[in-house]
Design an enzyme around this catalytic site. Structure first.
Site, PDB file in Angstrom:
ATOM      1  N   ASN A 115      31.865  73.209 -21.765  1.00  0.00           N
ATOM      2  CA  ASN A 115      32.215  72.989 -23.172  1.00  0.00           C
ATOM      3  C   ASN A 115      30.950  72.778 -23.987  1.00  0.00           C
ATOM      4  O   ASN A 115      29.841  72.812 -23.451  1.00  0.00           O
ATOM      5  CB  ASN A 115      33.192  71.815 -23.306  1.00  0.00           C
ATOM      6  CG  ASN A 115      32.600  70.530 -22.788  1.00  0.00           C
ATOM      7  OD1 ASN A 115      31.615  70.037 -23.325  1.00  0.00           O
ATOM      8  ND2 ASN A 115      33.170  69.999 -21.711  1.00  0.00           N
ATOM      9  N   ASP A 159      38.963  68.842 -18.330  1.00  0.00           N
ATOM     10  CA  ASP A 159      40.260  68.327 -17.896  1.00  0.00           C
ATOM     11  C   ASP A 159      40.732  69.007 -16.615  1.00  0.00           C
ATOM     12  O   ASP A 159      41.425  68.412 -15.812  1.00  0.00           O
ATOM     13  CB  ASP A 159      41.303  68.536 -18.999  1.00  0.00           C
ATOM     14  CG  ASP A 159      41.036  67.611 -20.177  1.00  0.00           C
ATOM     15  OD1 ASP A 159      40.628  66.464 -19.930  1.00  0.00           O
ATOM     16  OD2 ASP A 159      41.206  68.035 -21.338  1.00  0.00           O
ATOM     17  N   LYS A 208      30.989  86.545  -6.043  1.00  0.00           N
ATOM     18  CA  LYS A 208      31.259  86.929  -7.430  1.00  0.00           C
ATOM     19  C   LYS A 208      32.519  87.803  -7.499  1.00  0.00           C
ATOM     20  O   LYS A 208      32.650  88.765  -6.739  1.00  0.00           O
ATOM     21  CB  LYS A 208      30.056  87.698  -7.982  1.00  0.00           C
ATOM     22  CG  LYS A 208      30.229  88.047  -9.442  1.00  0.00           C
ATOM     23  CD  LYS A 208      29.052  88.843  -9.968  1.00  0.00           C
ATOM     24  CE  LYS A 208      29.375  89.305 -11.395  1.00  0.00           C
ATOM     25  NZ  LYS A 208      28.366  90.213 -11.920  1.00  0.00           N
ATOM     26  N   PRO A 237      39.950  64.435 -11.922  1.00  0.00           N
ATOM     27  CA  PRO A 237      40.189  62.984 -11.982  1.00  0.00           C
ATOM     28  C   PRO A 237      39.739  62.459 -13.341  1.00  0.00           C
ATOM     29  O   PRO A 237      38.763  62.953 -13.911  1.00  0.00           O
ATOM     30  CB  PRO A 237      39.288  62.425 -10.872  1.00  0.00           C
ATOM     31  CG  PRO A 237      38.241  63.478 -10.656  1.00  0.00           C
ATOM     32  CD  PRO A 237      38.901  64.794 -10.949  1.00  0.00           C
ATOM     33  N   ASP A 238      40.446  61.486 -13.865  1.00  0.00           N
ATOM     34  CA  ASP A 238      40.012  60.834 -15.111  1.00  0.00           C
ATOM     35  C   ASP A 238      39.065  59.694 -14.725  1.00  0.00           C
ATOM     36  O   ASP A 238      39.501  58.643 -14.259  1.00  0.00           O
ATOM     37  CB  ASP A 238      41.214  60.312 -15.904  1.00  0.00           C
ATOM     38  CG  ASP A 238      40.802  59.899 -17.306  1.00  0.00           C
ATOM     39  OD1 ASP A 238      39.744  59.241 -17.439  1.00  0.00           O
ATOM     40  OD2 ASP A 238      41.512  60.247 -18.270  1.00  0.00           O
ATOM     41  N   LYS A 288      43.706  55.103 -21.879  1.00  0.00           N
ATOM     42  CA  LYS A 288      42.597  54.917 -20.932  1.00  0.00           C
ATOM     43  C   LYS A 288      42.491  53.472 -20.477  1.00  0.00           C
ATOM     44  O   LYS A 288      41.798  53.182 -19.505  1.00  0.00           O
ATOM     45  CB  LYS A 288      41.269  55.331 -21.589  1.00  0.00           C
ATOM     46  CG  LYS A 288      41.245  56.761 -22.099  1.00  0.00           C
ATOM     47  CD  LYS A 288      40.793  57.739 -21.048  1.00  0.00           C
ATOM     48  CE  LYS A 288      40.936  59.159 -21.557  1.00  0.00           C
ATOM     49  NZ  LYS A 288      40.492  60.162 -20.600  1.00  0.00           N
TER      50      LYS A 288
END
Ligand code: C5P
Length: 411
Positions: free
Chosen positions: A220, A289, A299, A317-318, A357
């Site tokens: 990201n 996530d 590849k 996992p969080d 959380k």
């Protein structure tokens, strides 16, 4: 929540005497002088005759914007007491480079030229003396120099460095003056209140990278800048800092222990390995996530019929939620701070995320307005309500956030 004002660079508005004694590292003092001025300090340069053999007062005058002093008989001072006047105006005297000979003189209270005279005449409780030694490795290792440095420290001087590596004489070893950017950071830290002294701060930063195959992956746009700024601010505030960083191209902040990871699972392992010692956990990383279910060993080749491969995902996992649910976090031994990057409805999303959380403090920001930038605006959410930290540099916001966390720890 309380108001908090924007804190400028710790050096802004400070008045420093930059003293140069004789050594080839004088060339680095020019860059240090420039950096201090850029950071908002005023700089009065004082040079010994030996320093003037290496670099001219003209250079330092141009960089500091002030006439350089080098003699205790300088008639420009109305009372002819440059050593008194200049030392009393200073917030600190920084001697960079501090030669072996100059430190030997200081140790004995010698005062036969302006710079050592100022060091001796300064109000010792109010004007700290900061020394950046620079010399050949044999001179540095000599018992006399080591003894002098130890005694200067015991007398209350702050000794910075030294660096190791190749020396101007061609030898390799300890004794190099720290680089100007390192000295600047040491001085920033010197002028930062030690509100996190004794704390062990663990920070995650940057994106994670979830491999699809050996050459492709999903990541990201997080730059890691906010987390790195937090690591720097926490170190300046006196904490021991461990920074678990996803793939970013940022230099490691001075004093910070850095662990580089790629994937969310690696980040979680690194956090688990360090979190037992931590007293503060700040999760600023933009953790993916999901990861690809079953990373291809080779590849993935384009299919004959132009068919795209079907990828399936598993949830990562969080990391933050896991740490926040731990016994140490729930019993108050570990203070947890989460981040939320949203695109809209920041307050509502941040409040909901704080609950989900299970953290006491959640910091919201608008992702597209901050990714990759050097500035940001934050919305802090806790059990009492919310507080905005207005748009400012990430360094300034990090300093504010550190001060707020320190207040919470005290409470
Ligand atoms: O759920 P979301 O990713 O928006 O949550 C953001 C907060 O949770 C951040 O503090 C982030 O570092 C943390 N987080 C985490 N592990 C995950 C996902 C998010 O630690 N897998």
């Amino acid at each position: 929540m309380q108001e908090s004002s924007i804190s400028p660079s710790p050096l802004a508005g400070r008045h420093l005497v930059l003293g140069l004694s004789g050594g080839i590292a004088c060339y680095k003092a020019a860059e240090l002088c420039r950096a201090l001025v850029k950071a908002g300090a005023t700089v009065q340069v004082v040079m010994t005759d030996a320093a003037a053999q290496f670099i001219t007062p003209v250079t330092l005058q141009a960089l500091s914007g002030r006439p350089v002093y080098s003699s205790q008989w300088d008639a420009r001072e109305g009372n002819n007491m440059a050593h008194i006047n200049l030392s009393r105006q200073a917030d600190a005297i920084v001697v960079a480079p501090a030669s072996a000979d100059f430190m030997a003189k200081l140790l004995h209270g010698g005062a036969d030229e302006l710079l050592s005279l100022m060091c001796l005449a300064r109000p010792i409780e109010r004007v700290p003396l900061i020394l950046a030694p620079a010399m050949n490795r044999e001179m540095y290792a000599h018992p006399a120099t080591q003894r002098n440095i130890a005694q200067l420290r015991a007398d209350g001087s702050h000794v910075l460095g030294v660096g190791a590596g190749e020396q101007a004489c061609g030898e390799v070893g300890d004794g190099r003056m720290l680089e100007p950017d390192e000295l600047l950071e040491e001085l920033n830290a010197f002028f930062t209140p030690k509100v996190l002294a004794g704390q062990q701060v663990l920070i995650t930063a940057g994106p994670t990278y979830e491999a699809i195959d050996p050459v492709r992956g999903i990541t990201n746009r997080s730059s890691g800048k906010m987390g790195f700024a937090l690591a720097q601010a926490a170190w300046r505030a006196g904490a021991q800092v461990t920074l678990v960083a996803g793939p970013v191209s940022l230099p490691t902040p001075r004093g910070v222990q850095r662990l580089d990871v790629q994937s969310a699972q690696q980040m979680q392992q690194a956090v688990q390995a360090c979190v037992e010692r931590a007293t503060v956990f700040i999760a600023s990383a933009a953790v993916a996530d999901w990861r690809v279910d079953g990373v291809a060993e080779h590849k993935i080749k384009k299919g004959e019929g132009g068919q795209a491969p079907a990828l399936s995902f598993v949830e990562n996992p969080d990391i933050l939620a896991g740490v926040a649910a731990s016994e140490r976090a729930r019993s108050g031994q570990l203070y947890c701070v989460g981040f939320a990057a949203e695109s809209h409805d920041l307050l509502a999303h941040a409040q909901a995320k704080r609950q989900r959380k299970g953290v006491p403090l959640l910091v919201g920001n608008i992702g597209p307005d901050t990714f990759g930038r050097d500035d940001n605006a934050l919305l802090l959410v806790d059990e009492h309500g919310s507080q905005e930290l207005a748009r400012a540099s990430k360094a300034q916001l990090a300093a504010q956030l550190v001060a707020i966390v320190a207040q919470r720890l005290k409470a």
